[in-house]
Design an enzyme around this catalytic site. Sequence first.
Site, PDB file in Angstrom:
ATOM      1  N   SER A 102      -9.315   1.628   3.615  1.00 50.35           N
ATOM      2  CA  SER A 102      -8.507   2.418   2.692  1.00 50.35           C
ATOM      3  C   SER A 102      -7.478   1.595   1.902  1.00 50.35           C
ATOM      4  CB  SER A 102      -7.768   3.502   3.477  1.00 50.35           C
ATOM      5  OG  SER A 102      -6.895   2.911   4.433  1.00 50.35           O
ATOM      6  N   SER A 112      -9.467  -1.031   7.737  1.00 55.07           N
ATOM      7  CA  SER A 112      -9.004  -0.783   6.362  1.00 55.07           C
ATOM      8  C   SER A 112      -8.250  -1.932   5.711  1.00 55.07           C
ATOM      9  CB  SER A 112      -8.123   0.473   6.325  1.00 55.07           C
ATOM     10  OG  SER A 112      -8.903   1.610   6.543  1.00 55.07           O
ATOM     11  N   LYS A 129       0.850  -1.193   0.000  1.00 58.22           N
ATOM     12  CA  LYS A 129       0.000   0.000   0.000  1.00 58.22           C
ATOM     13  C   LYS A 129       0.885   1.243   0.000  1.00 58.22           C
ATOM     14  CE  LYS A 129      -3.707   1.984   2.920  1.00 58.22           C
ATOM     15  NZ  LYS A 129      -4.561   1.711   4.120  1.00 58.22           N
TER      16      LYS A 129
END
Lengths: 454, 64
Positions: free
Chosen positions: A156, A180, A81
């Site tokens: 996210s 997330s 990420k």
Amino acid sequence: MTHPCDLSIAEVGLALRRGALSAVELAQAHLDRIEHRNERLHAFIDLDPDDVLQQARAADVRLAAGDCDDLPLLGIPVALKDILDVAGRTTTCGSHAQAGHNATVDATVVQRIYESGVVFLGKVATYEFALTGPAFDQPNPPPRNPWNTGHITGGSSSGSAAAVAGGLVRCALGTDTGGSVRSPAAYCGIVGLKPTYERLSRQGVFPLSDSLDHVGPLAACVADAAYCFDAFSEPADAPPAAQWLGQGLAGLRLGYGRDWFAADAAVDPQAIVAIDAAVSQLSLLEARVETVELPDYDLFEAVGTIILQAEALAVHQTGLSTRPEHYGRAALRNLITGAALTPEHLSAARAMQQRLSADMDAILNRVDALITLTTLTPAPAFAAFTEGKPVWTPMRTFPFNLTGHPALTIPIGFSSGLPLGMQIIGKRNDEARICQIGHAFEQSTDHSVQKPVF
Amino acid sequence: MNELISPADQLTAKAFSRLLAEQGLSIAPEDQAAALTAAQHLRAQAEQVCAAWRAMEADDDPSV
């Protein structure tokens, strides 16, 4: 013959060691998959094929030399990420506000990744500053759900979920501050592991809320998640997460937290059917399932939201005061709500966090693990987000960011063609137990076998 | 704290604007307006948590 990208980490590791497949061939297969599918999914945002192949060549040299006995992930691609620092790369955090912020040092967990011999495949998208989304004023478009590209991935860790569910990579690291890792994993029909607090280092990871942030793997199956966790985690006095994979569940006591969702007006009826069936399956596997009464969910959510919003505003106060125009509208409007809080509010929330953590410890002392839904609905459609207003996406993940207990989500079925997930929560540092339970369930059903069609 | 709360115990737009300014944040009015409902909800949650915590402390205090 199974495509190399669809082999589990254990299978592909064996193929690499036996010489049936080279790390370069594996890396190229992933690069080809990304080439063909990423345009639809918008998962990868930073990819350097030359660097990937160079890492793979180095892995092949080590494999040929037999330098792999204690490196089960040697030569296997993993994605990150884009809020984790990789030296020499920009950590965009999905925000124009980060333009030009090139990392000079690897995050600690990235160092662990390199030490394990993994091939760093590239960076995947995130909602802006790991906060809220989807949004269309970020540097990259929001990732799309591989099961239905008209639907969100959740976030996210949006790119991590899209990349794994789309077959672009077996494991991608994400971060989880209120869910997330787990909610996008559930929305995309894959596995997500939020470990015990601080088991994966947060050093070099852009913070959202220091007391709630967790780094964790999103993976194609429980075993993949367990192997990655074991390779990247900080030492602890606990068995490896993969320790009990393949062992039965006879005699294990599972607490079913059904009252956290069954009467909620927002829950998808099919989600209740799916998790009730999953719990029945766990009983068939000889686990002893009992309904448990959990502390007030709304109190967890209120306490978590106060801490998150207060800490997130503190992180961004300078940025918001000097260059607010660089933030996306949704992120800015979310962040500034923290100004409504006083130090007294935060103090009460932190005190309550300790109380709630102790309450959850007491419940987990009576059972081996807890079971509840991950999200109350499947992934919403992008159409729900077109007016720029926040959209409520009910989930049951936040409590375990507050308490720090490990939590695993695994697929349990579908509603309207979109995946649903079950959450398994364990005692602190008991990743091995929740992976054992998740793996046994996964092996006894076909939920994780089903893949989106491309 | 009371001056920040409207008669309906809700954070007002004016008070929210002042709180933002006190934190050195110069935020466009349309963004303030868009965030106000969420800020009011957050504030209400915070007041409820404070009240719940005070109640727990009172329950734990043997002198009360």
